[in-house]
Design a protein around this motif. Structure first.
Motif, PDB file in Angstrom:
ATOM      1  N   SER A 141     -32.362-149.157  47.056  1.00 18.89           N
ATOM      2  CA  SER A 141     -33.637-149.232  47.771  1.00 18.89           C
ATOM      3  C   SER A 141     -34.784-149.717  46.891  1.00 18.89           C
ATOM      4  O   SER A 141     -35.928-149.763  47.362  1.00 18.89           O
ATOM      5  CB  SER A 141     -34.011-147.841  48.320  1.00 18.89           C
ATOM      6  OG  SER A 141     -32.980-147.321  49.127  1.00 18.89           O
ATOM      7  N   TYR A 142     -34.508-150.089  45.648  1.00 16.83           N
ATOM      8  CA  TYR A 142     -35.592-150.268  44.700  1.00 16.83           C
ATOM      9  C   TYR A 142     -35.501-151.617  43.982  1.00 16.83           C
ATOM     10  O   TYR A 142     -34.501-152.320  44.038  1.00 16.83           O
ATOM     11  CB  TYR A 142     -35.577-149.121  43.671  1.00 16.83           C
ATOM     12  CG  TYR A 142     -35.686-147.776  44.325  1.00 16.83           C
ATOM     13  CD1 TYR A 142     -36.924-147.235  44.629  1.00 16.83           C
ATOM     14  CD2 TYR A 142     -34.544-147.058  44.684  1.00 16.83           C
ATOM     15  CE1 TYR A 142     -37.042-146.005  45.265  1.00 16.83           C
ATOM     16  CE2 TYR A 142     -34.645-145.818  45.310  1.00 16.83           C
ATOM     17  CZ  TYR A 142     -35.900-145.308  45.607  1.00 16.83           C
ATOM     18  OH  TYR A 142     -36.012-144.095  46.239  1.00 16.83           O
ATOM     19  N   ARG A 143     -36.587-151.938  43.297  1.00 21.44           N
ATOM     20  CA  ARG A 143     -36.610-153.104  42.426  1.00 21.44           C
ATOM     21  C   ARG A 143     -37.619-152.860  41.308  1.00 21.44           C
ATOM     22  O   ARG A 143     -38.527-152.016  41.437  1.00 21.44           O
ATOM     23  CB  ARG A 143     -36.984-154.370  43.193  1.00 21.44           C
ATOM     24  CG  ARG A 143     -38.387-154.406  43.760  1.00 21.44           C
ATOM     25  CD  ARG A 143     -38.613-155.625  44.628  1.00 21.44           C
ATOM     26  NE  ARG A 143     -39.954-155.669  45.197  1.00 21.44           N
ATOM     27  CZ  ARG A 143     -40.970-156.374  44.694  1.00 21.44           C
ATOM     28  NH1 ARG A 143     -40.778-157.107  43.576  1.00 21.44           N
ATOM     29  NH2 ARG A 143     -42.156-156.380  45.275  1.00 21.44           N
ATOM     30  N   THR A 177     -30.225-144.861  41.103  1.00 24.17           N
ATOM     31  CA  THR A 177     -30.877-144.738  42.402  1.00 24.17           C
ATOM     32  C   THR A 177     -29.946-145.263  43.501  1.00 24.17           C
ATOM     33  O   THR A 177     -28.902-145.859  43.234  1.00 24.17           O
ATOM     34  CB  THR A 177     -32.174-145.559  42.441  1.00 24.17           C
ATOM     35  OG1 THR A 177     -31.851-146.959  42.399  1.00 24.17           O
ATOM     36  CG2 THR A 177     -33.080-145.210  41.274  1.00 24.17           C
ATOM     37  N   ARG A 237     -43.185-144.207  38.814  1.00 28.13           N
ATOM     38  CA  ARG A 237     -43.172-145.380  39.686  1.00 28.13           C
ATOM     39  C   ARG A 237     -44.463-146.166  39.450  1.00 28.13           C
ATOM     40  O   ARG A 237     -45.231-145.848  38.538  1.00 28.13           O
ATOM     41  CB  ARG A 237     -43.090-144.930  41.151  1.00 28.13           C
ATOM     42  CG  ARG A 237     -41.853-144.083  41.492  1.00 28.13           C
ATOM     43  CD  ARG A 237     -40.786-144.922  42.110  1.00 28.13           C
ATOM     44  NE  ARG A 237     -41.284-145.633  43.277  1.00 28.13           N
ATOM     45  CZ  ARG A 237     -41.269-145.170  44.534  1.00 28.13           C
ATOM     46  NH1 ARG A 237     -40.751-143.984  44.783  1.00 28.13           N
ATOM     47  NH2 ARG A 237     -41.736-145.905  45.536  1.00 28.13           N
ATOM     48  N   VAL A 276     -37.992-140.513  43.947  1.00 27.21           N
ATOM     49  CA  VAL A 276     -36.981-141.546  44.152  1.00 27.21           C
ATOM     50  C   VAL A 276     -35.723-140.880  44.693  1.00 27.21           C
ATOM     51  O   VAL A 276     -35.480-139.694  44.453  1.00 27.21           O
ATOM     52  CB  VAL A 276     -36.653-142.313  42.848  1.00 27.21           C
ATOM     53  CG1 VAL A 276     -37.827-143.118  42.375  1.00 27.21           C
ATOM     54  CG2 VAL A 276     -36.158-141.360  41.772  1.00 27.21           C
ATOM     55  N   VAL A 308     -41.633-149.655  39.164  1.00 32.70           N
ATOM     56  CA  VAL A 308     -40.537-149.456  40.124  1.00 32.70           C
ATOM     57  C   VAL A 308     -41.122-149.350  41.519  1.00 32.70           C
ATOM     58  O   VAL A 308     -41.991-148.507  41.784  1.00 32.70           O
ATOM     59  CB  VAL A 308     -39.732-148.190  39.771  1.00 32.70           C
ATOM     60  CG1 VAL A 308     -38.707-147.880  40.857  1.00 32.70           C
ATOM     61  CG2 VAL A 308     -39.041-148.359  38.424  1.00 32.70           C
ATOM     62  N   LEU A 309     -40.660-150.229  42.394  1.00 34.91           N
ATOM     63  CA  LEU A 309     -41.109-150.275  43.783  1.00 34.91           C
ATOM     64  C   LEU A 309     -39.943-149.959  44.718  1.00 34.91           C
ATOM     65  O   LEU A 309     -38.778-150.182  44.362  1.00 34.91           O
ATOM     66  CB  LEU A 309     -41.674-151.663  44.101  1.00 34.91           C
ATOM     67  CG  LEU A 309     -42.865-152.109  43.240  1.00 34.91           C
ATOM     68  CD1 LEU A 309     -43.197-153.571  43.515  1.00 34.91           C
ATOM     69  CD2 LEU A 309     -44.074-151.232  43.501  1.00 34.91           C
ATOM     70  N   ASP A 310     -40.254-149.459  45.904  1.00 33.16           N
ATOM     71  CA  ASP A 310     -39.189-149.073  46.843  1.00 33.16           C
ATOM     72  C   ASP A 310     -39.044-150.053  47.998  1.00 33.16           C
ATOM     73  O   ASP A 310     -38.581-149.692  49.081  1.00 33.16           O
ATOM     74  CB  ASP A 310     -39.428-147.667  47.382  1.00 33.16           C
ATOM     75  CG  ASP A 310     -40.725-147.546  48.150  1.00 33.16           C
ATOM     76  OD1 ASP A 310     -41.438-148.562  48.288  1.00 33.16           O
ATOM     77  OD2 ASP A 310     -41.039-146.429  48.612  1.00 33.16           O
ATOM     78  N   ASP A 311     -39.400-151.323  47.761  1.00 30.68           N
ATOM     79  CA  ASP A 311     -39.246-152.321  48.812  1.00 30.68           C
ATOM     80  C   ASP A 311     -38.159-153.331  48.470  1.00 30.68           C
ATOM     81  O   ASP A 311     -38.174-154.465  48.942  1.00 30.68           O
ATOM     82  CB  ASP A 311     -40.576-153.033  49.063  1.00 30.68           C
ATOM     83  CG  ASP A 311     -41.122-153.696  47.800  1.00 30.68           C
ATOM     84  OD1 ASP A 311     -40.490-153.556  46.729  1.00 30.68           O
ATOM     85  OD2 ASP A 311     -42.182-154.340  47.880  1.00 30.68           O
TER      86      ASP A 311
END
Length: 478
Positions: free
Chosen positions: A383-385, A380, A446, A434, A398-401
């Motif tokens: 942008s993710y964690r 990716t 996600r 993503v 999977v988060l986009d923060d």
């Protein structure tokens, strides 16, 4: 101390233009001196005119996937302006028109006569199309002859599922095979030719078509084989190579595919003398084609390859798969050619996974059981964690923060399989897009932004976290 600057990276060679490739084809034609391969050869001036038109299109910025490709067609396939029986068709067969639209140039038509092998003039080579490919005169050839000539000349033959290729302008009921020196080139040609043309009858892809056979495909092969010693050794080598990759091979008494992902057969049992083939063409053909002749009756697709990369032995193998499962045969055949493989143009949807659905992880069967095909690892953007969720088996959300790169896998499923897979995802898991480092935005597994979980910010991949817990024991992941 003064040091010299490092040498610059070598400049990749410029691919030959279509005109250069045509000139090379005619040079090879002269060197080989095999006029018996052809029923009709186009004048060099006419072929160069077509090649110049291709070069002009490329110079104008047009993207032509087959620019510079020289190919041959059999007598029973129409080429505009070229004799076809007693007539001269005004339009080319759909298959020919699609290849030329992609930048390929027709050199001529190959004949139906039995000819000598490309590598041993005392042995039969079957039809001229396979010999022309083996000798490098053409890059690919269409043929109505099937797998046997390919094996006799150690080239690749792809015969797709009946009905995928439109037969407008083809005066043969035997179907069309594509001969090339490699799987990638053959698959590309098939992809360009596949699909309805609004004239001839074609078959649509099933909504639930299987695109892959997983990491341990089950392959049947005939138990009792009447092969020459050389053919038997070659076949045994392929069986061992497949087994080493994790495939499960089982001998069967009768050629059958029920319960298996593919059927593996030796393409020919031996390599007859040319004199024998000329004296008894029907008898020799019946003997050589016995291992693959039933494929049409059972509605199977086939991929024929040499035993090893660059191998000139005439004892190739053929992978037979169910109708529309052409991709499985292509993937299995790479064990003999060591080529990367890209998907056939069947309908489907890509999905990216990051956790327990990865290969070797507990939920991977939810993909492979639906015939999903692994198409490669992905990364990716930053942008993710990941967070560790309270699920069984353990899975990451999977988060986009975040500001991290994550490693995952891309899988491709048929439309029906994609719907079935989506139905297996329970909250807090969702399908959302993503952004990958290649610029694409596929759907991915996600989790709901409101999901609670322990942060896994230390890890770029779920496998990394799994390795950590297996060696260090369960502890706060950090």
């Amino acid at each position: 101390m003064n040091t010299l600057p490092p040498d610059p990276d070598p400049t990749p060679p410029t691919p030959p233009t279509a005109s250069q490739r045509v000139i090379s084809a005619f040079e090879r034609l002269t060197e080989a001196h095999r006029p018996e391969l052809w029923s009709t050869l186009r004048a060099v001036e006419d072929v160069l005119v077509d090649a110049k038109a291709v070069d002009d299109r490329v110079q104008a910025g047009e993207t032509l996937p087959l620019a510079g490709t020289v190919f041959a067609v059999p007598e029973l396939v129409d080429v505009a302006g070229q004799p076809s029986g007693r007539s001269v068709p005004e339009a080319s067969a759909t298959l020919v028109a699609r290849l030329t639209a992609a930048g390929a140039v027709v050199l001529g038509k190959t004949g139906c006569a039995t000819v000598a092998s490309a590598w041993d003039h005392a042995k039969t080579g079957g039809r001229g199309a396979a010999v022309a490919v083996a000798l490098g005169i053409v890059d690919l050839a269409l043929s109505t002859a099937g797998a046997v000539p390919a094996a006799l000349n150690a080239v690749v033959a792809l015969k797709p599922t009946r009905g995928l290729l439109p037969m407008t302008g083809v005066r043969s009921g035997d179907g069309i095979s594509v001969y090339t020196t490699g799987l990638v080139a053959g698959r590309q040609a098939l992809a360009l030719m596949t699909g309805p043309d609004g004239v001839s009858s074609t078959r649509p892809w099933p909504e639930d078509v299987r695109l892959g056979a997983g990491e341990h495909p089950r392959i049947a092969y005939p138990r009792n084989l009447a092969l020459s010693d050389a053919a038997a050794l070659a076949f045994e080598l392929v069986v061992k190579r497949l087994t080493a990759t994790g495939a499960i091979l089982e001998p069967v008494d009768e050629p059958a595919i029920d319960g298996f992902d593919a059927l593996l057969v030796p393409t020919v049992p031996d390599h007859p003398e040319l004199a024998e083939a000329l004296a008894d063409p029907a008898g020799v053909h019946h003997r050589l084609a016995a291992g693959t002749a039933f494929a049409d009756r059972l509605d199977l697709a086939s991929v024929t390859v040499p035993v090893l990369p660059g191998d000139r032995r005439p004892f190739g193998v053929t992978f037979l798969t169910r109708a529309f499962e052409d991709q499985i045969g292509l993937d299995l055949a790479t064990v003999c050619t060591d080529e990367p493989m890209t998907p056939y143009p069947e309908p489907g949807e890509d999905v990216v996974v990051f956790g327990a659905h990865l290969r070797g992880q507990p939920l991977n069967a939810a993909l492979t059981g639906l015939g999903a095909r692994f198409t490669g690892p992905v990364r990716t953007t930053e942008s993710y964690r990941m967070v560790l969720l309270d699920t069984e088996p353990p899975q990451p959300g999977v988060l986009d923060d975040g500001g991290h790169v994550l490693d995952g896998e891309r899988w491709r499923l048929s439309p029906a399989a994609f719907e079935a897979f989506a139905a297996t995802l329970a909250r807090p898991f969702v399908l959302d897009r993503v952004e990958l480092d290649d610029g694409t935005r596929p759907l991915a597994v996600r989790c709901d932004p409101a999901a609670n979980g322990t942060g896994l910010d230390r890890y770029e991949s779920w496998r990394g976290y799994v390795r950590f817990t297996s060696t260090a024991g369960l502890r706060g992941p950090g």
